[in-house]
Scaffold this motif. Structure first.
Motif, PDB file in Angstrom:
ATOM      1  N   GLU A   1       0.824  -1.204   0.000  1.00  0.00           N
ATOM      2  CA  GLU A   1       0.000   0.000   0.000  1.00  0.00           C
ATOM      3  C   GLU A   1       0.863   1.260   0.000  1.00  0.00           C
ATOM      4  N   ARG A   2       1.931   1.247   0.772  1.00  0.00           N
ATOM      5  CA  ARG A   2       2.823   2.414   0.827  1.00  0.00           C
ATOM      6  C   ARG A   2       3.533   2.637  -0.504  1.00  0.00           C
ATOM      7  N   TYR A   3       3.980   1.553  -1.128  1.00  0.00           N
ATOM      8  CA  TYR A   3       4.622   1.693  -2.441  1.00  0.00           C
ATOM      9  C   TYR A   3       3.636   2.215  -3.471  1.00  0.00           C
TER      10      TYR A   3
ATOM     11  N   GLU B   1       1.864   7.020  -6.668  1.00  0.00           N
ATOM     12  CA  GLU B   1       0.921   8.099  -6.970  1.00  0.00           C
ATOM     13  C   GLU B   1       1.558   9.465  -6.736  1.00  0.00           C
ATOM     14  N   VAL B   2       2.332   9.601  -5.671  1.00  0.00           N
ATOM     15  CA  VAL B   2       3.021  10.866  -5.378  1.00  0.00           C
ATOM     16  C   VAL B   2       4.027  11.177  -6.474  1.00  0.00           C
ATOM     17  N   ILE B   3       4.769  10.190  -6.906  1.00  0.00           N
ATOM     18  CA  ILE B   3       5.759  10.403  -7.970  1.00  0.00           C
ATOM     19  C   ILE B   3       5.067  10.823  -9.260  1.00  0.00           C
ATOM     20  N   GLN B   4       3.970  10.177  -9.593  1.00  0.00           N
ATOM     21  CA  GLN B   4       3.230  10.564 -10.803  1.00  0.00           C
ATOM     22  C   GLN B   4       2.724  12.000 -10.702  1.00  0.00           C
ATOM     23  N   GLU B   5       2.254  12.395  -9.530  1.00  0.00           N
ATOM     24  CA  GLU B   5       1.766  13.766  -9.335  1.00  0.00           C
ATOM     25  C   GLU B   5       2.904  14.769  -9.496  1.00  0.00           C
TER      26      GLU B   5
END
Length: 108
Positions: free
Chosen positions: A88-90, A95-99
């Motif tokens: 879940e953390r990965y 998602e953060v990296i994509q943002e």
């Protein structure tokens, strides 16, 4: 499960378990393999047996030790909750990296 972790925490016992993962062994075979005196190997095997990690059977004058699956299955079930947590953390990290990448593309 705590007893399993305590038993596996000792390096020689962990090495013995790793050897038994491949196939059952006698005390003498394990002693020769690791260069540990037979009484010490027997002591480690008794600790592993008390924790339910190994079973022993008599074969003439020898005692053959093999792994018991149940404690390892319990350990695997316990670890599964951590695997789920990290997955879940990965996923969240992805998602953060994509943002961040979207924002960078938008500012260029």
């Amino acid at each position: 499960m705590l007893e399993t972790l305590v038993a596996l925490a000792e390096p020689n016992r962990l090495r013995i378990v790793e050897a038994l993962r491949a196939k059952p062994h006698s005390v003498g075979e394990l002693s020769d393999r690791f260069g540990i005196r037979q009484p010490q190997v027997s002591k480690h095997l008794n600790t592993l047996k008390a924790a339910g990690l190994v079973a022993v059977r008599a074969e003439a004058q020898r005692r053959i030790y093999a792994l018991e699956p149940k404690p390892f299955q319990e350990l695997d079930r316990w670890l599964e909750s951590y695997r789920t947590l990290w997955a879940e953390r990965y996923s969240s990290l992805g998602e953060v990296i994509q943002e961040i990448q979207r924002k960078k593309r938008g500012t260029k």
